[in-house]
Design a protein around this motif. Structure first.
Motif, PDB file in Angstrom:
ATOM      1  N   PHE A 158    -106.636 -10.506   0.529  1.00  0.00           N
ATOM      2  CA  PHE A 158    -107.561  -9.392   0.390  1.00  0.00           C
ATOM      3  C   PHE A 158    -108.295  -9.133   1.702  1.00  0.00           C
ATOM      4  CE2 PHE A 158    -106.921 -11.204  -3.798  1.00  0.00           C
ATOM      5  CZ  PHE A 158    -106.694 -10.083  -4.576  1.00  0.00           C
ATOM      6  N   ASP A 159    -108.691  -7.884   1.914  1.00  0.00           N
ATOM      7  CA  ASP A 159    -109.343  -7.539   3.181  1.00  0.00           C
ATOM      8  C   ASP A 159    -110.802  -7.979   3.259  1.00  0.00           C
ATOM      9  OD1 ASP A 159    -110.592  -5.578   1.643  1.00  0.00           O
ATOM     10  OD2 ASP A 159    -109.610  -3.895   2.660  1.00  0.00           O
ATOM     11  N   ASP A 160    -111.315  -8.603   2.205  1.00  0.00           N
ATOM     12  CA  ASP A 160    -112.658  -9.188   2.285  1.00  0.00           C
ATOM     13  C   ASP A 160    -112.587 -10.658   2.689  1.00  0.00           C
ATOM     14  OD1 ASP A 160    -111.750 -10.414  -0.050  1.00  0.00           O
ATOM     15  OD2 ASP A 160    -113.491  -9.876  -1.253  1.00  0.00           O
ATOM     16  N   GLY A 161    -111.385 -11.119   3.054  1.00  0.00           N
ATOM     17  CA  GLY A 161    -111.204 -12.489   3.523  1.00  0.00           C
ATOM     18  C   GLY A 161    -110.712 -13.450   2.456  1.00  0.00           C
ATOM     19  N   HIS A 162    -110.739 -13.047   1.203  1.00  0.00           N
ATOM     20  CA  HIS A 162    -110.293 -13.939   0.117  1.00  0.00           C
ATOM     21  C   HIS A 162    -108.767 -14.007   0.113  1.00  0.00           C
ATOM     22  CE1 HIS A 162    -110.450 -16.026  -3.707  1.00  0.00           C
ATOM     23  NE2 HIS A 162    -109.528 -15.191  -4.156  1.00  0.00           N
ATOM     24  N   ASP A 163    -108.231 -15.214   0.162  1.00  0.00           N
ATOM     25  CA  ASP A 163    -106.769 -15.354   0.086  1.00  0.00           C
ATOM     26  C   ASP A 163    -106.345 -16.664  -0.565  1.00  0.00           C
ATOM     27  OD1 ASP A 163    -107.253 -17.220   2.056  1.00  0.00           O
ATOM     28  OD2 ASP A 163    -105.933 -16.323   3.535  1.00  0.00           O
ATOM     29  N   SER A 164    -107.233 -17.246  -1.372  1.00  0.00           N
ATOM     30  CA  SER A 164    -106.839 -18.453  -2.093  1.00  0.00           C
ATOM     31  C   SER A 164    -106.473 -18.057  -3.518  1.00  0.00           C
ATOM     32  CB  SER A 164    -107.958 -19.497  -2.071  1.00  0.00           C
ATOM     33  OG  SER A 164    -109.122 -18.987  -2.667  1.00  0.00           O
ATOM     34  N   GLY A 165    -105.643 -18.843  -4.131  1.00  0.00           N
ATOM     35  CA  GLY A 165    -105.189 -18.550  -5.486  1.00  0.00           C
ATOM     36  C   GLY A 165    -103.824 -17.901  -5.474  1.00  0.00           C
ATOM     37  N   LEU A 166    -102.955 -18.395  -6.314  1.00  0.00           N
ATOM     38  CA  LEU A 166    -101.611 -17.845  -6.436  1.00  0.00           C
ATOM     39  C   LEU A 166    -101.486 -17.074  -7.740  1.00  0.00           C
ATOM     40  CD1 LEU A 166     -99.495 -20.884  -5.216  1.00  0.00           C
ATOM     41  CD2 LEU A 166    -100.163 -18.850  -3.922  1.00  0.00           C
ATOM     42  N   PHE A 167    -100.998 -15.857  -7.649  1.00  0.00           N
ATOM     43  CA  PHE A 167    -100.800 -14.999  -8.799  1.00  0.00           C
ATOM     44  C   PHE A 167     -99.390 -15.226  -9.322  1.00  0.00           C
ATOM     45  CE2 PHE A 167    -104.343 -13.102  -6.665  1.00  0.00           C
ATOM     46  CZ  PHE A 167    -105.083 -12.442  -7.633  1.00  0.00           C
ATOM     47  N   SER A 168     -99.255 -16.160 -10.276  1.00  0.00           N
ATOM     48  CA  SER A 168     -97.935 -16.449 -10.842  1.00  0.00           C
ATOM     49  C   SER A 168     -97.460 -15.240 -11.645  1.00  0.00           C
ATOM     50  CB  SER A 168     -97.994 -17.681 -11.748  1.00  0.00           C
ATOM     51  OG  SER A 168     -98.729 -17.376 -12.926  1.00  0.00           O
ATOM     52  N   TRP A 169     -96.142 -15.179 -11.896  1.00  0.00           N
ATOM     53  CA  TRP A 169     -95.603 -14.073 -12.694  1.00  0.00           C
ATOM     54  C   TRP A 169     -96.243 -14.080 -14.078  1.00  0.00           C
ATOM     55  CZ3 TRP A 169     -94.421 -11.962  -8.655  1.00  0.00           C
ATOM     56  CH2 TRP A 169     -93.508 -12.428  -7.721  1.00  0.00           C
ATOM     57  N   ASP A 170     -96.442 -15.273 -14.653  1.00  0.00           N
ATOM     58  CA  ASP A 170     -97.079 -15.370 -15.971  1.00  0.00           C
ATOM     59  C   ASP A 170     -98.513 -14.832 -15.932  1.00  0.00           C
ATOM     60  OD1 ASP A 170     -94.849 -16.490 -17.202  1.00  0.00           O
ATOM     61  OD2 ASP A 170     -95.560 -18.542 -16.990  1.00  0.00           O
ATOM     62  N   TYR A 171     -99.254 -15.191 -14.882  1.00  0.00           N
ATOM     63  CA  TYR A 171    -100.636 -14.727 -14.785  1.00  0.00           C
ATOM     64  C   TYR A 171    -100.686 -13.210 -14.576  1.00  0.00           C
ATOM     65  CZ  TYR A 171    -105.560 -14.486 -13.588  1.00  0.00           C
ATOM     66  OH  TYR A 171    -106.890 -14.169 -13.575  1.00  0.00           O
ATOM     67  N   LEU A 172     -99.798 -12.673 -13.745  1.00  0.00           N
ATOM     68  CA  LEU A 172     -99.754 -11.223 -13.537  1.00  0.00           C
ATOM     69  C   LEU A 172     -99.419 -10.507 -14.845  1.00  0.00           C
ATOM     70  CD1 LEU A 172     -98.052 -11.129 -10.048  1.00  0.00           C
ATOM     71  CD2 LEU A 172    -100.328 -10.222 -10.588  1.00  0.00           C
ATOM     72  N   ARG A 173     -98.498 -11.048 -15.622  1.00  0.00           N
ATOM     73  CA  ARG A 173     -98.153 -10.455 -16.915  1.00  0.00           C
ATOM     74  C   ARG A 173     -99.376 -10.475 -17.833  1.00  0.00           C
ATOM     75  NH1 ARG A 173     -95.043  -6.773 -19.043  1.00  0.00           N
ATOM     76  NH2 ARG A 173     -93.492  -7.496 -17.575  1.00  0.00           N
ATOM     77  N   TRP A 174    -100.116 -11.590 -17.828  1.00  0.00           N
ATOM     78  CA  TRP A 174    -101.324 -11.693 -18.636  1.00  0.00           C
ATOM     79  C   TRP A 174    -102.343 -10.638 -18.200  1.00  0.00           C
ATOM     80  CZ3 TRP A 174    -106.464 -12.804 -17.570  1.00  0.00           C
ATOM     81  CH2 TRP A 174    -107.273 -13.033 -18.687  1.00  0.00           C
ATOM     82  N   LEU A 175    -102.497 -10.443 -16.885  1.00  0.00           N
ATOM     83  CA  LEU A 175    -103.418  -9.420 -16.383  1.00  0.00           C
ATOM     84  C   LEU A 175    -102.994  -8.029 -16.830  1.00  0.00           C
ATOM     85  CD1 LEU A 175    -104.089 -10.678 -12.738  1.00  0.00           C
ATOM     86  CD2 LEU A 175    -105.710 -10.664 -14.652  1.00  0.00           C
TER      87      LEU A 175
END
Length: 127
Positions: free
Chosen positions: A78-95
């Motif tokens: 992200f352009d606010d400097g945040h770049d930790s955390g992995l967006f798994s396919w399962d988590y993206l589907r949940w979102l």
């Protein structure tokens, strides 16, 4: 849960949305602000709901980069400097599947905290 793997990932910079396209021809667009405030990182989620940190002032956040991590996740920079955390396919589907409920809950938590989606101060972005 075994979510399908996107065959196409596209960042719509102007709309500030991430589009995930699938083999079946369906695609889903998720606002970057939504992805940022629901980042799966410990920095955002804590180590349980009671330790989560409410994300405020993220209305105009964008992406600097997207990288794939193996065959199971995306890392969003992200352009606010945040770049930790992995967006798994399962988590993206949940979102995707829980977007309306998640967003309503987020807006209620902002209201309860007297906080805002609007950034504090002057927004400075490097292009």
């Amino acid at each position: 849960m075994t979510a399908p793997i996107p065959t196409r990932v596209h960042y719509h910079r102007k709309a500030q949305e991430l589009e995930l396209g699938y083999d079946d021809g369906k695609s889903h667009r998720l606002p970057i602000e939504y992805l940022r405030v629901f980042s799966p990182s410990a920095e955002v989620r804590g180590h349980g709901r009671d330790t989560a940190t409410l994300q405020v002032g993220k209305k105009f956040v964008g992406l600097k980069d997207i990288t794939q991590t193996g065959r199971y996740a995306l890392k969003l920079h992200f352009d606010d400097g945040h770049d930790s955390g992995l967006f798994s396919w399962d988590y993206l589907r949940w979102l995707i599947e829980n977007r309306e409920t998640n967003w309503a809950d987020y807006l209620q938590r902002l209201e309860d905290a007297g906080a805002s989606r609007e950034p504090l101060g002057i927004e400075i972005k490097q292009l």
